[in-house]
Design a protein around this motif. Structure first.
Motif, PDB file in Angstrom:
ATOM      1  N   TYR A 247       0.949  -1.218   0.005  1.00 55.17           N
ATOM      2  CA  TYR A 247      -0.165   0.174  -0.120  1.00 55.17           C
ATOM      3  C   TYR A 247       0.917   1.479   0.053  1.00 55.17           C
ATOM      4  O   TYR A 247       0.722   2.168  -0.673  1.00 55.17           O
ATOM      5  CB  TYR A 247      -0.906   0.177   1.461  1.00 55.17           C
ATOM      6  N   LEU A 248       2.024   1.279   0.853  1.00 54.99           N
ATOM      7  CA  LEU A 248       2.901   2.406   1.164  1.00 54.99           C
ATOM      8  C   LEU A 248       3.631   2.736  -0.503  1.00 54.99           C
ATOM      9  O   LEU A 248       3.815   3.584  -0.898  1.00 54.99           O
ATOM     10  CB  LEU A 248       3.581   2.430   2.162  1.00 54.99           C
ATOM     11  N   ARG A 249       4.147   1.520  -0.889  1.00 56.08           N
ATOM     12  CA  ARG A 249       4.794   1.375  -2.155  1.00 56.08           C
ATOM     13  C   ARG A 249       3.867   2.285  -3.448  1.00 56.08           C
ATOM     14  O   ARG A 249       4.264   3.108  -3.953  1.00 56.08           O
ATOM     15  CB  ARG A 249       5.287   0.156  -2.670  1.00 56.08           C
ATOM     16  N   TYR A 250       2.780   1.849  -3.380  1.00 52.35           N
ATOM     17  CA  TYR A 250       1.601   2.432  -4.264  1.00 52.35           C
ATOM     18  C   TYR A 250       1.459   3.853  -4.117  1.00 52.35           C
ATOM     19  O   TYR A 250       1.644   4.763  -5.181  1.00 52.35           O
ATOM     20  CB  TYR A 250       0.117   1.624  -3.993  1.00 52.35           C
ATOM     21  N   TYR A 251       1.216   4.249  -2.709  1.00 47.54           N
ATOM     22  CA  TYR A 251       1.072   5.838  -2.617  1.00 47.54           C
ATOM     23  C   TYR A 251       2.343   6.529  -3.114  1.00 47.54           C
ATOM     24  O   TYR A 251       2.112   7.600  -3.614  1.00 47.54           O
ATOM     25  CB  TYR A 251       0.777   6.153  -1.055  1.00 47.54           C
ATOM     26  N   LEU A 252       3.473   6.113  -2.655  1.00 48.74           N
ATOM     27  CA  LEU A 252       4.493   6.799  -2.933  1.00 48.74           C
ATOM     28  C   LEU A 252       4.817   6.966  -4.189  1.00 48.74           C
ATOM     29  O   LEU A 252       5.556   8.244  -4.553  1.00 48.74           O
ATOM     30  CB  LEU A 252       5.789   6.200  -2.223  1.00 48.74           C
ATOM     31  N   LEU A 253       4.624   6.251  -5.103  1.00 43.50           N
ATOM     32  CA  LEU A 253       4.774   6.160  -6.556  1.00 43.50           C
ATOM     33  C   LEU A 253       3.523   6.720  -7.526  1.00 43.50           C
ATOM     34  O   LEU A 253       3.713   7.378  -8.478  1.00 43.50           O
ATOM     35  CB  LEU A 253       5.096   4.887  -7.065  1.00 43.50           C
ATOM     36  N   ALA A 254       2.204   6.678  -6.942  1.00 36.78           N
ATOM     37  CA  ALA A 254       1.253   6.925  -7.622  1.00 36.78           C
ATOM     38  C   ALA A 254       0.437   8.377  -7.417  1.00 36.78           C
ATOM     39  O   ALA A 254      -0.165   8.686  -8.276  1.00 36.78           O
ATOM     40  CB  ALA A 254       0.143   5.812  -7.369  1.00 36.78           C
ATOM     41  N   TYR A 255       1.069   8.961  -6.050  1.00 38.88           N
ATOM     42  CA  TYR A 255       0.299   9.937  -5.648  1.00 38.88           C
ATOM     43  C   TYR A 255       0.567  11.204  -6.567  1.00 38.88           C
ATOM     44  O   TYR A 255      -0.166  11.875  -6.802  1.00 38.88           O
ATOM     45  CB  TYR A 255       0.885  10.348  -4.229  1.00 38.88           C
ATOM     46  N   THR A 256       1.869  11.317  -7.272  1.00 38.02           N
ATOM     47  CA  THR A 256       2.285  12.540  -7.808  1.00 38.02           C
ATOM     48  C   THR A 256       3.931  12.155  -8.771  1.00 38.02           C
ATOM     49  O   THR A 256       4.133  10.944  -8.522  1.00 38.02           O
ATOM     50  CB  THR A 256       2.806  13.750  -6.962  1.00 38.02           C
ATOM     51  N   SER A 257       4.149  12.979  -9.354  1.00 36.71           N
ATOM     52  CA  SER A 257       5.228  12.748 -10.374  1.00 36.71           C
ATOM     53  C   SER A 257       6.462  12.802  -9.234  1.00 36.71           C
ATOM     54  O   SER A 257       6.681  13.369  -8.275  1.00 36.71           O
ATOM     55  CB  SER A 257       5.832  14.009 -11.289  1.00 36.71           C
ATOM     56  N   HIS A 258       7.546  11.840  -9.795  1.00 33.84           N
ATOM     57  CA  HIS A 258       8.642  11.824  -8.704  1.00 33.84           C
ATOM     58  C   HIS A 258       9.421  12.804  -8.535  1.00 33.84           C
ATOM     59  O   HIS A 258       9.984  12.795  -7.426  1.00 33.84           O
ATOM     60  CB  HIS A 258       9.459  10.768  -9.611  1.00 33.84           C
ATOM     61  N   THR A 259       9.249  13.664  -9.473  1.00 30.55           N
ATOM     62  CA  THR A 259      10.081  14.941  -8.971  1.00 30.55           C
ATOM     63  C   THR A 259       9.384  16.045  -8.169  1.00 30.55           C
ATOM     64  O   THR A 259      10.093  17.101  -7.813  1.00 30.55           O
ATOM     65  CB  THR A 259      10.768  15.699 -10.499  1.00 30.55           C
ATOM     66  N   LYS A 260       8.282  16.027  -8.111  1.00 33.19           N
ATOM     67  CA  LYS A 260       7.389  16.998  -7.565  1.00 33.19           C
ATOM     68  C   LYS A 260       7.170  16.609  -5.907  1.00 33.19           C
ATOM     69  O   LYS A 260       7.685  15.372  -5.524  1.00 33.19           O
ATOM     70  CB  LYS A 260       6.061  16.962  -8.152  1.00 33.19           C
ATOM     71  N   GLU A 261       6.830  17.695  -5.330  1.00 34.85           N
ATOM     72  CA  GLU A 261       6.697  17.323  -3.727  1.00 34.85           C
ATOM     73  C   GLU A 261       5.349  16.622  -3.551  1.00 34.85           C
ATOM     74  O   GLU A 261       4.282  16.550  -4.105  1.00 34.85           O
ATOM     75  CB  GLU A 261       6.498  18.526  -3.361  1.00 34.85           C
ATOM     76  N   LEU A 262       5.737  15.371  -2.656  1.00 30.89           N
ATOM     77  CA  LEU A 262       4.693  14.661  -2.312  1.00 30.89           C
ATOM     78  C   LEU A 262       4.058  15.037  -0.918  1.00 30.89           C
ATOM     79  O   LEU A 262       4.796  15.166   0.099  1.00 30.89           O
ATOM     80  CB  LEU A 262       5.338  13.103  -2.226  1.00 30.89           C
ATOM     81  N   ASN A 263       2.796  15.050  -0.910  1.00 31.70           N
ATOM     82  CA  ASN A 263       2.078  15.309   0.469  1.00 31.70           C
ATOM     83  C   ASN A 263       1.478  14.117   0.975  1.00 31.70           C
ATOM     84  O   ASN A 263       0.739  13.460   0.298  1.00 31.70           O
ATOM     85  CB  ASN A 263       1.114  16.171   0.177  1.00 31.70           C
TER      86      ASN A 263
END
Length: 671
Positions: A350-366
């Motif tokens: 689940y955490l793997r999915y959120y870290l990669l699917a939430y936003t672009s890799h270069t953008k800030e992840l909230n």
């Protein structure tokens, strides 16, 4: 993608603290990338290790009564095990303090010296006359000479962010004894970084990876490069050649760890480390955005100067926010990978999915638990999980297994389009886009089965219903193969529910369009469970309590700082502080807090409740009956939601309670 073998590395975690999700922003995407490459038949060597040298580890060791090596081994093992719990597996996970890195660092530094890229220079460096030692890096703090902000010895971390060389900081203060430091001369060694400007001007435009890495580096290059001091006055680290009183700066030996760990891998696996570091096989670095300068400017210059190959790509992740707040361990805006996530029973996938699917890799992840719940439930559970289960459940229960035949050309074409699109996005390091393409295929499958309604069709035309389900099973196979790089645990379960008995990692993604060589299907189960509101609220409460506790500690620290500035108060101001003797009636721990106790006291004519941060030093039982000194005219406050009416006075690092020398009645005023 190229057919050549690749070396993929991750920035080295520093062995001075526990793993949090900010770390995972680098390691999970790198693991996803490596797993995907292997699924398309690429040969990849995946390397990482722990960064063990530098002043902060020495300070931690001094404070804990352990050696720097012991501290390093504790956190090295912590990261190693945490990564494995997150299904991030390296071919080699080494330590920069191991012999291989000491040896390779000395060889490279000596090559830089022999090639004329290092020179000796006498500089003024902070020296503490009380501790009788020079103060490297984070043993000293003071004022940034560029912007005037408070800064640590090696970086203006509170202001302009500039790297600070030894001796540059003004108004230096020793962090050990808090005394004023002075400047004294000492010989150090500098790397001629400025000599590599022309090389970097040619190299950086060709550097692959993410644009933020390349563009940031180009920006620094335009500002002009300054020579770097590459020695420090420490006992802990790689000894500088010919000087037992100096060690190599940690940002020299840490990236050399990539090479040393590759050598260790080669030795254990009969491999060839030189094909990467002396040859032309690609090297890809995954790093955090905060260390772009080191990897795109400093590190390539060192490699060039010592005669080694330079990286082909640098993939830099954006930063992390928690609940729209700047990531801060000291202020409680942090999610600890073990305590806050894995130990709560949440799946690594689940955490793997959120870290990669939430936003672009270069953008800030909230990160917030509310958004986490929403994404998992709507996408993994309701889209991917729903499609896989309803397809396999119908096939197993209504058809007795996989129908004979081949999937329709249209279905295979749609799958191939997804494979091609995912490949294109992965080659551009656009991981979110790749996952969006994968999820779009699952959505297509859901729409296809819903529109064709095989549960209705089977009543009129069983053969047509079987064809619909065969097509859905083909899509399910494709989804399972594609998502394996991202969700390795659940994808393996899905693979087995499709009737396979081996490891999905042995299969190429290209098999997504191939039919089934078997007909049997075991009884399916639901792959993804929803995150319930109660679970989300519990996780949110843990974080909120940590933030409240951190704010309380920060307020206490600020009060102490005010006293230390020696801003004297008048006798009239002091007279306003009301202090009385109180007797503790009872005490109990506050749920969710490691520091706070809820204490009931009597002041003779009244009883009060006080929240005090002394839980680490006293048990509730040993406090009962004690006489203590209490400030009684403070404004009421709430800590962790518990009202506090007063302050119990204590002194020193162990919170030694201030108590009367002899029996005094509760309520007696301190004069």
């Amino acid at each position: 993608m190229s057919d050549s073998p690749l070396l993929v590395t991750c920035g080295l975690p520093y062995t001075n603290g526990q793993c949090h999700i900010g770390h995972l922003r680098t390691y999970v995407p790198a693991d996803f990338y490596v797993r995907y490459l292997r699924h398309i038949g690429k040969e990849v060597v995946f390397i990482c290790g722990s960064d063990n040298h530098g002043t902060p580890i020495v300070i931690s060791a001094d404070q804990s009564g352990k050696t720097p090596r012991e501290i390093s081994e504790i956190y090295h093992n912590h990261f190693d095990q945490t990564f494995k719990r997150m299904n991030v597996f390296f071919d080699r996970f080494g330590m920069t303090d191991d012999p291989a890195n000491h040896q390779r660092t000395k060889i490279i530094v000596q090559s830089l010296i022999d090639n004329g890229h290092v020179y000796q220079k006498t500089i003024s460096q902070s020296y503490c006359p009380n501790c009788k030692m020079f103060l490297p890096d984070r043993y000293v703090e003071g004022i940034c000479p560029y912007c005037g902000a408070h800064a640590r010895g090696d970086e203006c971390d509170q202001g302009c962010g500039k790297h600070l060389e030894p001796g540059e900081i003004t108004e230096p203060v020793c962090k050990v004894c808090r005394g004023k430091a002075e400047l004294r001369e000492q010989d150090h060694y500098f790397f001629k970084l400025g000599d590599f400007s022309e090389f970097l001007q040619e190299y950086l435009p060709t550097l692959k990876g993410t644009t933020n890495a390349r563009n940031y580096a180009m920006g620094w290059l335009k500002e002009g490069l300054h020579d770097w001091c590459i020695t420090r006055t420490l006992d802990w680290g790689v000894k500088f050649p010919g000087h037992d009183n100096l060690v190599v700066y940690v940002w020299v030996d840490a990236p050399i760890g990539y090479m040393a760990f590759t050598e260790e891998w080669a030795k254990e696996n009969n491999g060839n480390w030189e094909q990467f570091w002396r040859g032309d096989q690609p090297i890809v670095h995954f790093i955090g955005q905060d260390i772009i300068y080191h990897h795109c400017v400093f590190w390539p210059a060192i490699l060039k100067g010592a005669g080694y190959a330079t990286p082909d790509a640098v993939v830099a992740s954006g930063m992390v926010k928690i609940n729209d707040k700047t990531f801060s361990k000291s202020r409680g805006y942090v999610i600890w990978t073990n305590d806050d996530y894995l130990d709560q029973g949440l799946p690594a996938d689940y955490l793997r999915y959120y870290l990669l699917a939430y936003t672009s890799h270069t953008k800030e992840l909230n990160f917030s638990w509310e958004i986490f719940q929403e994404r998992i439930n709507n996408e993994l559970v309701d889209t991917l999980g729903n499609f896989l289960y309803r397809t396999m459940h119908f096939a197993a229960n209504k058809l007795g297994g996989i129908p004979d035949g081949e999937a329709d050309t249209e279905i295979c074409k749609r799958i191939q389009q997804t494979l091609d699109a995912v490949g294109d996005e992965m080659e551009r390091y656009e991981f979110k886009n790749a996952i969006d393409e994968m999820m779009a295929l699952a959505s297509y499958g859901n729409s296809y089965i819903q529109n064709n309604a095989p549960w209705k069709l089977i009543k009129e035309d069983r053969e047509a219903a079987e064809k619909v389900i065969l097509n859905c099973l083909q899509i399910a196979k494709a989804c399972t193969l594609l998502f394996d790089a991202l969700l390795p645990e659940e994808s393996q379960k899905g693979w087995e529910m499709l009737g396979y008995t081996d490891s999905i990692t042995k299969h190429s993604i290209a098999e997504a369009t191939e039919g089934f060589a078997h007909n049997n299907l075991p009884k399916p189960s639901i792959l993804f469970a929803k995150i319930e509101d109660d679970t989300r609220n519990t996780l949110d409460d843990i974080m909120k309590k940590r933030i409240e506790e951190a704010e309380m500690s920060e307020n206490t620290d600020n009060q102490i700082t005010e006293v230390q500035t020696d801003e004297r108060i008048t006798i009239d101001e002091f007279a306003r502080v009301e202090m009385k003797v109180a007797k503790i009636l009872s005490a109990e721990k506050i749920e969710g807090s490691k520091k706070l106790l809820k204490i009931q006291v009597t002041l003779g004519d009244e009883e009060r409740q006080i929240v005090s941060g002394i839980a680490q030093y006293y048990t509730p039982e040993e406090l009962a009956g004690k006489s203590v000194v209490v400030v009684t005219n403070l404004k009421k406050a709430k800590l962790f939601g518990v009202e506090s009416d007063g302050m119990i006075l204590a002194a020193g690092d162990n919170a030694s309670l201030l108590i009367p020398n002899e029996d005094v009645l509760p309520g007696t005023e301190i004069l």
